[in-house]
Structures are given as C-alpha cells and as structure tokens.
Design an enzyme around this catalytic site. Structure first.
Site, mmCIF file in Angstrom:
data_model
loop_
_atom_site.group_PDB
_atom_site.id
_atom_site.type_symbol
_atom_site.label_atom_id
_atom_site.label_comp_id
_atom_site.label_asym_id
_atom_site.label_seq_id
_atom_site.Cartn_x
_atom_site.Cartn_y
_atom_site.Cartn_z
ATOM 1 N N LYS A 127 29.863 38.993 44.419
ATOM 2 C CA LYS A 127 30.989 39.099 45.544
ATOM 3 C C LYS A 127 31.867 40.040 45.264
ATOM 4 C CE LYS A 127 34.389 38.094 43.574
ATOM 5 N NZ LYS A 127 34.947 38.785 42.342
ATOM 6 N N TYR A 160 38.176 33.692 46.114
ATOM 7 C CA TYR A 160 37.730 32.424 45.462
ATOM 8 C C TYR A 160 38.676 31.429 46.225
ATOM 9 C CZ TYR A 160 35.538 34.815 41.573
ATOM 10 O OH TYR A 160 34.417 35.307 41.020
HETATM 11 P P1 NAD Z 1 32.014 46.720 35.654
HETATM 12 O O1 NAD Z 1 32.948 47.848 35.750
HETATM 13 O O2 NAD Z 1 32.488 45.990 34.208
HETATM 14 O O3 NAD Z 1 30.645 47.127 35.755
HETATM 15 C C1 NAD Z 1 30.101 47.877 36.913
HETATM 16 C C2 NAD Z 1 28.746 48.598 36.314
HETATM 17 O O4 NAD Z 1 28.446 49.222 37.674
HETATM 18 C C3 NAD Z 1 28.618 49.265 35.408
HETATM 19 O O5 NAD Z 1 27.252 49.115 34.596
HETATM 20 C C4 NAD Z 1 28.463 50.559 35.852
HETATM 21 O O6 NAD Z 1 28.019 51.618 35.121
HETATM 22 C C5 NAD Z 1 27.745 50.496 37.091
HETATM 23 N N1 NAD Z 1 28.109 51.597 38.042
HETATM 24 C C6 NAD Z 1 27.415 52.224 38.824
HETATM 25 N N2 NAD Z 1 27.689 53.301 39.572
HETATM 26 C C7 NAD Z 1 29.092 53.335 39.152
HETATM 27 C C8 NAD Z 1 30.286 53.796 39.711
HETATM 28 N N3 NAD Z 1 30.040 54.877 40.656
HETATM 29 N N4 NAD Z 1 31.580 53.647 39.268
HETATM 30 C C9 NAD Z 1 31.694 52.629 38.348
HETATM 31 N N5 NAD Z 1 30.590 51.798 37.624
HETATM 32 C C10 NAD Z 1 29.274 51.921 38.149
HETATM 33 O O7 NAD Z 1 32.243 45.437 36.760
HETATM 34 P P2 NAD Z 1 32.061 43.949 36.857
HETATM 35 O O8 NAD Z 1 33.302 43.247 36.325
HETATM 36 O O9 NAD Z 1 30.727 43.807 36.042
HETATM 37 O O10 NAD Z 1 31.589 43.689 38.279
HETATM 38 C C11 NAD Z 1 30.613 44.141 38.960
HETATM 39 C C12 NAD Z 1 30.587 43.132 40.176
HETATM 40 O O11 NAD Z 1 30.459 41.783 39.788
HETATM 41 C C13 NAD Z 1 31.697 43.597 41.146
HETATM 42 O O12 NAD Z 1 31.323 43.411 42.470
HETATM 43 C C14 NAD Z 1 32.577 42.210 40.891
HETATM 44 O O13 NAD Z 1 33.384 41.885 41.876
HETATM 45 C C15 NAD Z 1 31.622 41.243 40.680
HETATM 46 N N6 NAD Z 1 32.301 40.235 39.570
HETATM 47 C C16 NAD Z 1 32.021 38.867 39.857
HETATM 48 C C17 NAD Z 1 32.557 37.834 38.830
HETATM 49 C C18 NAD Z 1 31.934 36.466 39.062
HETATM 50 O O14 NAD Z 1 32.757 35.502 38.507
HETATM 51 N N7 NAD Z 1 31.347 36.362 40.271
HETATM 52 C C19 NAD Z 1 33.133 38.256 37.771
HETATM 53 C C20 NAD Z 1 33.452 39.613 37.569
HETATM 54 C C21 NAD Z 1 32.774 40.577 38.411
#
Ligand code: NAD
Length: 375
Positions: free
Chosen positions: A143, A227
């Site tokens: 999401k 949420y």
């Molecule tokens: P993060 O920044 O920690 O990780 C993002 C990943 O995407 C990294 O591995 C990064 O290398 C990669 N990536 C690929 N192309 C990229 C670019 N151009 N710029 C930046 N990163 C790039 O983010 P996250 O916290 O893991 O979030 C990822 C997704 O998960 C988002 O859509 C976020 O909304 C969602 N999320 C959901 C929950 C939940 O509880 N359901 C919690 C956190 C995040």
C-alpha cells in the site's frame, strides 16, 4: 437514530464486507474444500519473490515468510548486487532466482516463483507489477497501490490480462482486533455507528523517497492516513459519499514536495461521519475510536505491527492474541490463488483507497468538499 437509517446501515453492511464479518471464524476454520485444495498444494508452497529489499522487506516480510503455511521465499529483485548476495546467503536463495530490476522479466522462465511481492517506493509499484504480470506471475503489492487512479487501473488491467491475481498489502484487514471491531460494528453491539475518529502519524525526516512527490505521490496521507481511511471504510462497510479536507505545510523546507499534515472529514451513506488526520511531523501515534448510538469501541495503538489492543465503553477490553499480520496476508493470498478465489484485498480495494485519497487532495487544493460515487 431512526429505524430507517438503521436498516439502511444493515443493508449496506451486508453489501460488501460480508466476507470480512466471517473472517474471525475463517481464521480458525478452514472448509473441507479449502483443506483439500491446500493439501494438494502442500507439496508446493507458493514461491514469493520480493521486489525491493528495503526496510519492510528486510524487517518484516522475509521473517514473516518463514512463519507462513502456504508460502516460501523463492527469489529476490534488487538494484544492489551486494545486497542480493547477502540475501542469497542468509535465505539460501538459488542463483537463478536472483534478479535486478533490469532482468526481472526473465522470471517468465522460472517456475519456482509464483508471486512477486512489490515493496518498492509507491510510484514504482506499477512498473514492477507490469513486468511481473507479463512474466506470468501473480502480484502482491504494498500500500498505497500506486500514486494515481489511472496507474491503479493499469495494474488491475495488466494482471487481469495475464490471467493472474492481484492483492494489496492491507495487513490490518487480517489483524484479529481489527476484525473484532468489524464484528462489533456489523452486529451493532452498541447500535449503529455515528462517528469514527482515526489518526496515524510519525516523524518522517529527509533523506528518503517518502518526502519526494515523484516517488511517494503524496505525504502522510498516502503512507499513514491510508490506515485511518481503511478503518472508516471497513467499520462502516460503506464508501464515503462526501469528503472535505485540508493540508498543512508548517516546515516549507522539509515539506516542500508533500503535505506535512492532513485532516479530512467524510460522510457515509448510512449516516456515519468520520474525522481523520495524519502527519509526518508528530509523535508516532495511531488510534481510532468508533462511537455508536449507545457506546463506543477503540483501538490504541491501532496500526502497529504488534501489541494492538483496545477498549469498549462497557469496560470490556479488546485484546485478542497478536498474529504476524504479514504472514496472515501472504498465506491468505496464496490460499486465494490455489482456490482461485477472489482476495478480500484485491486490486479494486487498493483502487478505491487511491480514488478517495485523490478526492481528499482535491478538496484540500480547492477548498471545497468533493462528492464521490464509488461502487
Ligand atoms: P524502503 O525505502 O526501506 O525500501 C524501498 C526499496 O525500494 C529499497 O530496496 C530500494 O533500494 C528500492 N528502490 C528501487 N528503486 C528505487 C528508487 N528509485 N528510489 C528509492 N528506492 C528504490 O521503503 P519501505 O519502507 O520498505 O517501503 C516500501 C513499500 O512498502 C512502500 O510502498 C511503503 O508504503 C510500503 N510499506 C508498507 C508497510 C506496511 O505496514 N504494510 C510498512 C512500511 C512500508
């Protein structure tokens, strides 16, 4: 509350969230046909490839996969070869199942991977999902599903055209205390719902994609407020018909591209109203309180990965044992694939949230309420 209003709410209650009302039961009771289908699939747990190995994939999804019944970690897609190599060692992933974003289309030849779980920044979800669907894989997407209605629809169309299934990572829809609140609302323990207050905030600092419009699509609304929006939709079992919203930008440097805070109010067709807020410049707090005709119920904290609990106005606590929400959502998605059953968190659910969030932004931008007609 008039009888007519109450019966309208009863009707709408049955309309779309009927599956959710039984979810508590479903969590502990698997039908005979499900058992047969799962037994048939037992030899082959569905292989999940994680696309994007950031905070969520590392901290939650990979550990959760180890706890699932129906899934296994089968592959990774990463832009960083050293990171991919470390996952290979830690989780024993086969060389053939390690991809970059440029090579992930080759998954078409990899029978070990059934599902691609998209965990990249919001505005990259569609691109990743299109490649996965074209490679013949089911798609589970974090999401918010994407950053515009059009991009959500494109994802739905592409996965459908590939004959595969699409799900969105709405973990709270599997959390027992949330499901108990849905039950309280459905069975009207305190009468019909009148007002829902919901809030989710944290401190989000640069650097990072969450403060960049092109990658995030918006600020706390897209990341955290979603949420609160979900809560109002699954407690009422309805879609909002009227939205009024405003945003703030107290720190114009830190929040030059996305809102700092957002406040929105909504009306639901059965008569309930909601009052929701979200911020990237406030302590990490997430809760909701639903007030009905004769009492209330609340969860606080409501949106954490664990420790969710709450209270009812009759003094009874809401404190069902915690589960791993991520393991539950992945197991359910795998089960839906095996049984060829529509997921309750299908792409259309993600599309509805994004449609409403775009209406929230439109109202904040124009200073006028927005009327909505969602099916
Ligand atoms: P993060 O920044 O920690 O990780 C993002 C990943 O995407 C990294 O591995 C990064 O290398 C990669 N990536 C690929 N192309 C990229 C670019 N151009 N710029 C930046 N990163 C790039 O983010 P996250 O916290 O893991 O979030 C990822 C997704 O998960 C988002 O859509 C976020 O909304 C969602 N999320 C959901 C929950 C939940 O509880 N359901 C919690 C956190 C995040």
């Amino acid at each position: 509350m008039t009888k007519r209003n109450t019966s309208t709410r009863n009707m709408s209650t049955r309309r779309r969230f009927v599956a959710q009302a039984g979810a508590l039961v479903a969590a502990t009771f698997i039908s005979t046909s499900s058992t047969r289908a799962l037994a048939a699939a037992a030899k082959k747990k569905l292989g999940f490839a994680l696309c994007g190995l950031g905070g969520l994939a590392t901290g939650q999804i990979a550990p959760a996969l180890q706890k699932t019944q129906n899934c296994r970690l089968a592959g990774v897609i990463s832009g960083n070869p050293a990171e991919a190599a470390s996952w290979k060692t830690q989780y024993g992933i086969a060389d053939k199942s390690i991809y970059s974003y440029d090579t992930m289309h080759r998954m078409a030849d990899n029978g070990d991977i059934d599902v691609v779980y998209v965990l990249t920044p919001n505005a990259l979800h569609l691109d990743n999902a299109l490649i996965a669907a074209k490679a013949g894989k089911h798609v589970f997407c974090e999401k918010p599903m994407e950053i515009s209605v059009e991009r959500c629809q494109q994802m739905i169309d592409a996965v459908k055209a590939a004959g595969r299934m699409l799900g969105v990572g709405y973990r709270c829809q599997y959390e027992p205390n949330h499901l108990e609140c849905v039950r309280i609302a459905r069975e009207q323990d305190f009468g019909a719902l009148t007002i829902i207050d919901a809030h989710f905030s944290n401190q989000t600092e640069p650097p990072g994609w969450r403060l960049k419009r092109a990658l995030a699509g918006g600020g706390p609304l897209m990341d955290l407020g979603i949420y609160a929006l979900q809560v109002t939709r699954y407690l009422t079992g309805e879609e909002p018909v009227w939205i009024s919203a405003t945003t703030t930008q107290g720190d114009p440097v830190r929040f030059s591209e996305v809102e700092e805070s957002v406040l929105w109010q909504a009306k639901f067709p059965g008569g309930a109203i909601s009052n929701c807020s979200s911020s990237y410049n406030a302590a990490p707090v997430g809760y909701f309180r639903a007030v009905a005709e004769r009492g209330w119920f609340s969860l606080d904290p409501a949106f954490n990965y664990g420790g969710i609990h709450g209270m009812r106005s009759d003094g009874k606590p809401i404190e069902l044992p915690p589960i791993d929400q991520f393991a539950a959502e992945m197991d359910d998605f795998a089960q839906c694939i095996v049984e060829k059953k529509r997921s309750k968190v299908a792409g259309e659910e993600g599309l509805r949230d994004v449609t409403i969030m775009m209406a929230i932004y439109e109202s904040a931008r124009t200073g006028r309420p927005v009327e909505l007609r969602l099916s």
